[in-house]
Design a protein around this motif. Structure first.
Motif, mmCIF file in Angstrom:
data_model
loop_
_atom_site.group_PDB
_atom_site.id
_atom_site.type_symbol
_atom_site.label_atom_id
_atom_site.label_comp_id
_atom_site.label_asym_id
_atom_site.label_seq_id
_atom_site.Cartn_x
_atom_site.Cartn_y
_atom_site.Cartn_z
ATOM 1 N N LEU A 289 0.829 -1.205 0.000
ATOM 2 C CA LEU A 289 0.000 0.000 0.000
ATOM 3 C C LEU A 289 0.863 1.254 0.000
ATOM 4 C CD1 LEU A 289 -2.793 1.329 0.232
ATOM 5 C CD2 LEU A 289 -2.580 1.147 2.724
ATOM 6 N N VAL A 290 1.942 1.245 0.798
ATOM 7 C CA VAL A 290 2.836 2.395 0.852
ATOM 8 C C VAL A 290 3.635 2.523 -0.449
ATOM 9 C CG1 VAL A 290 4.788 3.411 2.082
ATOM 10 C CG2 VAL A 290 2.979 2.264 3.356
ATOM 11 N N ALA A 291 4.003 1.392 -1.038
ATOM 12 C CA ALA A 291 4.793 1.424 -2.276
ATOM 13 C C ALA A 291 4.046 2.083 -3.424
ATOM 14 C CB ALA A 291 5.203 0.008 -2.677
ATOM 15 N N LYS A 292 2.714 2.106 -3.360
ATOM 16 C CA LYS A 292 1.916 2.722 -4.423
ATOM 17 C C LYS A 292 2.111 4.234 -4.470
ATOM 18 C CE LYS A 292 -1.723 -0.794 -4.584
ATOM 19 N NZ LYS A 292 -3.174 -1.061 -4.437
ATOM 20 N N SER A 293 2.777 4.801 -3.453
ATOM 21 C CA SER A 293 3.059 6.249 -3.478
ATOM 22 C C SER A 293 3.840 6.639 -4.721
ATOM 23 C CB SER A 293 3.837 6.644 -2.234
ATOM 24 O OG SER A 293 3.078 6.396 -1.057
ATOM 25 N N PHE A 294 4.742 5.752 -5.189
ATOM 26 C CA PHE A 294 5.547 6.046 -6.370
ATOM 27 C C PHE A 294 4.854 5.597 -7.660
ATOM 28 C CE2 PHE A 294 8.777 6.393 -3.143
ATOM 29 C CZ PHE A 294 9.596 7.397 -3.629
ATOM 30 N N GLU A 295 3.651 5.046 -7.550
ATOM 31 C CA GLU A 295 2.964 4.537 -8.727
ATOM 32 C C GLU A 295 1.744 5.373 -9.108
ATOM 33 O OE1 GLU A 295 2.014 0.525 -7.842
ATOM 34 O OE2 GLU A 295 4.092 -0.172 -7.851
ATOM 35 N N ILE A 296 1.370 6.338 -8.286
ATOM 36 C CA ILE A 296 0.147 7.091 -8.561
ATOM 37 C C ILE A 296 0.401 8.263 -9.492
ATOM 38 C CG2 ILE A 296 -0.940 6.431 -6.402
ATOM 39 C CD1 ILE A 296 -0.071 9.010 -5.177
ATOM 40 N N MET A 346 10.186 16.406 -8.615
ATOM 41 C CA MET A 346 10.481 15.400 -9.634
ATOM 42 C C MET A 346 9.211 14.616 -9.970
ATOM 43 S SD MET A 346 14.115 14.006 -8.051
ATOM 44 C CE MET A 346 14.428 12.927 -9.452
ATOM 45 N N SER A 347 9.106 14.200 -11.217
ATOM 46 C CA SER A 347 7.972 13.400 -11.682
ATOM 47 C C SER A 347 8.489 12.231 -12.501
ATOM 48 C CB SER A 347 7.006 14.246 -12.528
ATOM 49 O OG SER A 347 6.531 15.358 -11.789
ATOM 50 N N ARG A 348 7.655 11.218 -12.635
ATOM 51 C CA ARG A 348 8.042 10.044 -13.414
ATOM 52 C C ARG A 348 8.185 10.398 -14.879
ATOM 53 N NH1 ARG A 348 4.386 4.885 -12.007
ATOM 54 N NH2 ARG A 348 5.556 4.169 -13.837
ATOM 55 N N GLU A 349 9.262 9.928 -15.472
ATOM 56 C CA GLU A 349 9.488 10.161 -16.885
ATOM 57 C C GLU A 349 8.783 9.092 -17.712
ATOM 58 O OE1 GLU A 349 13.689 10.167 -17.298
ATOM 59 O OE2 GLU A 349 13.960 12.134 -16.334
ATOM 60 N N GLU A 350 8.663 9.349 -18.988
ATOM 61 C CA GLU A 350 7.988 8.407 -19.861
ATOM 62 C C GLU A 350 8.778 7.108 -19.964
ATOM 63 O OE1 GLU A 350 6.238 8.213 -24.460
ATOM 64 O OE2 GLU A 350 7.257 10.022 -23.687
ATOM 65 N N GLU A 352 9.354 5.100 -17.475
ATOM 66 C CA GLU A 352 10.032 4.831 -16.208
ATOM 67 C C GLU A 352 9.053 4.181 -15.240
ATOM 68 O OE1 GLU A 352 13.126 7.380 -13.490
ATOM 69 O OE2 GLU A 352 11.167 8.286 -13.901
ATOM 70 N N ASP A 353 9.453 3.028 -14.684
ATOM 71 C CA ASP A 353 8.574 2.365 -13.724
ATOM 72 C C ASP A 353 8.797 2.926 -12.330
ATOM 73 O OD1 ASP A 353 10.936 1.235 -12.771
ATOM 74 O OD2 ASP A 353 10.636 -0.653 -13.826
ATOM 75 N N ALA A 354 8.035 2.424 -11.356
ATOM 76 C CA ALA A 354 8.078 2.969 -10.006
ATOM 77 C C ALA A 354 9.433 2.753 -9.341
ATOM 78 C CB ALA A 354 6.966 2.339 -9.154
ATOM 79 N N VAL A 355 10.052 1.588 -9.573
ATOM 80 C CA VAL A 355 11.344 1.297 -8.955
ATOM 81 C C VAL A 355 12.430 2.215 -9.497
ATOM 82 C CG1 VAL A 355 13.113 -0.469 -8.611
ATOM 83 C CG2 VAL A 355 10.687 -1.091 -8.501
ATOM 84 N N GLN A 356 12.450 2.405 -10.800
ATOM 85 C CA GLN A 356 13.442 3.294 -11.404
ATOM 86 C C GLN A 356 13.257 4.736 -10.927
ATOM 87 O OE1 GLN A 356 12.617 2.537 -15.538
ATOM 88 N NE2 GLN A 356 14.094 0.839 -15.674
ATOM 89 N N PHE A 357 12.008 5.155 -10.818
ATOM 90 C CA PHE A 357 11.721 6.504 -10.331
ATOM 91 C C PHE A 357 12.181 6.671 -8.888
ATOM 92 C CE2 PHE A 357 8.250 9.570 -8.845
ATOM 93 C CZ PHE A 357 9.050 10.671 -9.101
ATOM 94 N N ALA A 358 11.909 5.667 -8.052
ATOM 95 C CA ALA A 358 12.329 5.731 -6.654
ATOM 96 C C ALA A 358 13.850 5.784 -6.538
ATOM 97 C CB ALA A 358 11.775 4.529 -5.888
ATOM 98 N N ASN A 359 14.552 5.002 -7.354
ATOM 99 C CA ASN A 359 16.013 5.018 -7.328
ATOM 100 C C ASN A 359 16.575 6.357 -7.802
ATOM 101 O OD1 ASN A 359 16.222 2.385 -6.355
ATOM 102 N ND2 ASN A 359 16.240 1.500 -8.417
#
Length: 411
Positions: A289-296, A346-350, A352-359
């Motif tokens: 549930l917390v990991a979805k923070s980088f997926e929304i 910062m925002s997710r790039e095209e 880019e998945d959640a793990v890559q964005f978090a890293n």
């Protein structure tokens, strides 16, 4: 006959009453009231500069004393080094594309290096300071260099435990009590602008009092990048006081580990006034549930926090010290000095998945704060080594063999 009181008892009671009144008045006038309104008289900055001058003098005196000891020939040089013979794997080459007995020495050497100086344990240990800050965490031999240094160290112990510690405990009790009472009262109000305003005011006021309880000297950089509503603030986590450091400069709906005892009682009071999220790390559902923070797909506001260990160590080695011991060590230190950098959003790039964005966010925080960007998380200090890390070493060995075979085919 009525009770008879000695004049000494009356004088003692009067002195205690006067002392208590003066103590409370000083707290209210110079600390609590200015903290409520976010006003600073610059006393803590002057206090920090004075400490730096004392540390510099003590360091010079120590260096002079050590020089005299070396000249007298009483010092000892302990130099030793042990080197294992390297296998072909150490240089990335092998005389055969298959396993050889000599490969064992390479893994033995790597294993011994990990035991002696592993990169996990040292990330969760307080570093030894180059200069003496008059705290017991530094080299104990420093205080025996000269009589003046010993007297200075003793005076420091008296100031820290006789004056600063009682003052900070009083402020901490005041700040935590106000936080619990005010958030509980605000929690009974219906949801709306009034409740949000009172909740933000109560949190800011109480956290600023708690910051004074730590004698925290905080320098905020690039305030124009402060997190805004609708975004997520992500910061490196060094200590439980990271929350206080950030929340004293703005209001946040927090996401954190569920605790028991006093900390759990405070968390339950806070969540009544603000939609905080408390989760249990051992529960897989909570982690997802917390990991979805980088997926929304919302904007992330990175924040880097760096503490200055010269005045006091803020890092909490929870596997070595309990919460009470940790708080005692912090409140008996000279101060908590830190710098906070608000990084550009910062925002997710095209693509880019959640793990890559978090890293990518983690790397930006580490780069700004001068921290080491590691692949593993803090849970590794308590749990077993994950299979993924074992597989990385196996892949490394496989690549060495495959690379050697390719070199042979080319030749």
């Amino acid at each position: 006959m009525g009770p008879f009181y000695f004049p000494f008892d009356n004088l003692l009671c009067m002195l205690l009453g006067i002392s208590f009144t003066v103590w409370i008045t000083l707290l209210l006038v110079f600390i609590i009231v200015p903290a409520i309104f976010g006003v600073s008289f610059g006393i803590r900055r002057l206090y920090m500069k004075t400490l730096l001058k004392i540390f510099e003098w003590a360091t010079l005196r120590i260096e002079r004393g050590m020089t005299e000891i070396r000249r007298s020939g009483s010092n000892r040089d302990l130099d030793g080094a042990a080197t294992l013979s390297s296998s072909p794997l150490a240089s990335g080459s092998s005389s055969s594309s298959e396993f050889e007995m000599s490969d064992i020495f390479y893994f033995c050497r790597r294993g011994l290096e990990s035991i002696v100086d592993d990169e996990v344990t040292k990330r969760f240990s307080a570093e030894e300071l180059e200069s003496w800050n008059l705290l017991t965490r530094s080299n104990y031999n420093f205080q025996h260099i000269s009589t003046r240094l010993t007297v200075l160290w003793g005076l420091g112990v008296f100031i820290r435990y006789g004056f600063l510690l009682p003052l900070r405990v009083t402020l901490a009790f005041t700040g935590v009590s106000c936080l619990v009472v005010l958030t509980t009262l605000v929690g009974y109000l219906p949801s709306g602008r009034v409740k949000n305003f009172l909740s933000e005011t109560a949190h800011l006021m109480c956290y600023r009092i708690c910051v004074r309880a730590l004698t925290a000297i905080i320098t905020y950089h690039h305030s124009e990048n402060k997190p805004k509503n609708g975004g997520i603030c992500v910061a490196n986590h060094t200590s439980p006081i990271d929350v206080i450091i950030l929340a004293s400069d703005g209001c946040y709906a927090m996401v954190g580990q569920t605790h028991g005892g006093l900390m759990g009682f405070i968390q339950r009071a806070m969540v009544r006034a603000c939609p905080h999220i408390w989760f249990e790390r051992s529960e897989v559902k909570d982690r997802h549930l917390v990991a979805k923070s980088f997926e929304i797909g919302c904007t992330v506001y990175p924040v880097a926090i760096k503490y200055d260990p010269r005045f006091g160590e803020a890092f909490w080695n929870s596997s070595k010290y309990g919460m009470v011991n940790y708080l005692l060590r912090m409140m008996s230190s000279w101060a908590i000095v830190c710098s906070v950098w608000y990084l550009p959003p910062m925002s997710r790039e095209e693509g880019e998945d959640a793990v890559q964005f978090a890293n990518r966010v983690k790397a930006a925080i580490a780069r700004q704060g001068g921290l080491v960007d590691m692949l593993w998380d803090g849970g590794l200090k308590r749990g077993k080594v994950k299979d993924t890390f074992k597989e990385e070493q196996q892949k490394l060995y496989s690549k060495i063999l495959v690379g050697t075979q390719e070199d042979r085919s080319r030749s």
